[in-house]
Write an enzyme that holds these catalytic residues in place. Structure first.
Site, short mmCIF file in Angstrom:
data_model
loop_
_atom_site.label_atom_id
_atom_site.label_comp_id
_atom_site.label_asym_id
_atom_site.label_seq_id
_atom_site.Cartn_x
_atom_site.Cartn_y
_atom_site.Cartn_z
N VAL A 193 1.22 -1.52 0.13
CA VAL A 193 0.03 0.05 0.17
C VAL A 193 0.94 1.29 0.13
CG1 VAL A 193 -1.98 1.07 1.25
CG2 VAL A 193 -1.90 -1.68 1.41
N GLY A 222 13.64 9.17 -11.93
CA GLY A 222 13.20 7.90 -12.01
C GLY A 222 12.44 7.76 -11.24
N LYS A 256 -4.46 0.52 -4.34
CA LYS A 256 -4.27 0.42 -2.72
C LYS A 256 -5.65 0.98 -2.22
CE LYS A 256 0.71 2.16 -4.25
NZ LYS A 256 1.93 2.88 -4.12
#
Length: 429
Positions: A133, A188, A206
């Site tokens: 999560v 990134g 989530k």
């Protein structure tokens, strides 16, 4: 202290898996002391065995994850493969062979969590998934255990670091969406294909997991209303600033006032700068929980990355190994309330609507009448215009989302409305 080691199979050895393996090796003595028995990395299942994996004994590498699970001496499997298959089959195989599972797989848990919990319970085993999560943030276990005696009414949070980074850059620098996305990719934070993040799929998975835990009911990914953030513009941030707000991609989970249903949604929203979530910067996550007895709680920290996610995985590993030693299991699925998930149209929200309109008398009255005809009350209106064109910004009071959507569709049909420049919900008040 038990001397025979608990043996761990690592399924997947990417960014997270390789960090899990590293910490298991470098912190072996500490893990032994905390668990009450040594833990041993007994095998690592990968797709590309030729890849060099620093710090991992090549003899542990295998491409046959099923054989690794079936060999008879594995106590715990750590699944960090991601996706639906082969992860689902491998987790089921682990349970069938007496192996407890630690997973970071949000997509699978959001889609098939009920079936996986049932399989774990059938075999008297653990299924832990803190890392699924919010990365390193302790959230799943506090909600499943620390708040188990309380009643959670609302959960609202930033659960995707990539989108928060992009929106934060748009807010702080005035950058456009694409410019901010390019920076996130270069650093990134964003994948080459950022769809799962920017379209809200990652956050929705989530949200489904958290809603199930918070409300003790089954919430699947398909139950979560989802809107992405690709249409958020610099103009939206300018409007938000005029209101003393900023914009975040939020996961919002609510129990209905009568307690008979729940809602789960993910979408961009304006929130006041005074709200704790407004100050969450860069790629951080934060989740605001409102419980009946505990009151308001906020969980904050890095929500992704190899080391933070590995921290959560290893926390689960310690808990599961302790349970193995005492022949116990931790909390499983709690879905006793069986509450229905209401559609988005039933959710009561506020809207910020920006309209391009003709700059002539009667336009505001026409727009106001349209709102009134749909039972939506207007909170504030701001109008600017010249040379026959104008911008009209309307902020509503709270109303059912279906009524607000109907209002917008009716506004589009007015001759004096040239277009709907933006629509955004307002939360956190």
């Amino acid at each position: 202290m038990r001397t025979r080691p608990l043996k761990v199979a690592l399924l997947g050895c990417g960014v997270v898996g390789s960090e899990v393996a590293r910490i298991m090796t470098t912190h072996a003595d500490d893990l032994t002391a905390r668990i009450g028995a040594p833990v041993e990395l007994a095998g690592v299942a990968v797709r590309r065995p030729s890849k060099v994996r620093e710090g991992i004994d090549p003899a542990l590498i295998t491409t046959d994850a099923t054989a690794l699970l079936k060999r008879g001496d594995i106590d715990v499997a750590i699944e960090v493969i991601g996706g639906i298959e082969p992860a689902r089959t491998l987790i089921t195989t682990a349970f069938e062979h007496g192996i407890s599972v630690v997973s970071a797989n949000k997509a699978l848990l959001a889609q098939d969590g009920a079936a996986l919990h049932a399989a774990a319970e059938q075999h008297g085993l653990d299924l832990y998934y803190e890392a699924a999560v919010a990365g390193a943030i302790p959230l799943v276990r506090p909600m499943r255990e620390s708040l188990a005696g309380d009643k959670i009414n609302r959960v609202m949070g930033i659960v995707n670091g990539t989108t928060n980074f992009i929106l934060d850059k748009m807010d702080s620098t005035g950058a456009g969406y694409q410019e901010a996305l390019d920076e996130a990719t270069a650093l990134g934070y964003a994948e080459a294909d950022p769809t799962a993040d920017v379209e809200g799929y990652d956050a929705a998975a989530k949200a489904a997991i958290l809603a199930g835990i918070a409300f003790h009911t089954r919430v699947r990914l398909d139950d979560v209303y989802r809107e992405g953030m690709t249409e958020v513009s610099a103009a939206d941030f300018a409007s938000a600033k005029r209101m003393g707000c900023t914009i975040k991609l939020l996961a919002i989970l609510e129990r209905a006032a009568d307690g008979q249903s729940v809602t789960a949604r993910v979408h961009p929203a304006m929130i006041p700068l005074s709200h704790p979530l407004a100050s969450v910067r860069e790629a951080y996550n934060a989740v605001f929980v409102e419980a009946e007895a505990a009151g308001q709680l906020m969980f904050y920290g890095p929500g992704a990355g190899g080391s933070p996610t590995a921290s959560a995985v290893l926390g689960d590993l310690v808990a599961v190994c302790r349970n193995k030693l005492t022949e116990a299991t931790g909390p499983g699925e709690s879905a006793y309330t069986q509450l229905p998930v209401s559609p988005m149209g039933d959710v009561v929200t506020r809207y910020h609507i920006s309209l391009d309109v003709a700059d002539k008398p009667g336009v505001l009255a026409q727009v106001a009448t349209t709102f009134a005809e749909h039972g939506v009350s207007i909170d504030t209106v701001r109008q600017q215009g010249k040379d026959g064109e104008a911008s009209l910004v309307v902020v509503t009071h709270r109303a059912p989302d279906a009524a607000l959507s109907g209002t917008v569709e009716a506004l589009r049909k007015l001759d004096t409305v040239r277009g709907v420049a933006s629509i955004m919900r307002v939360e956190g008040e």
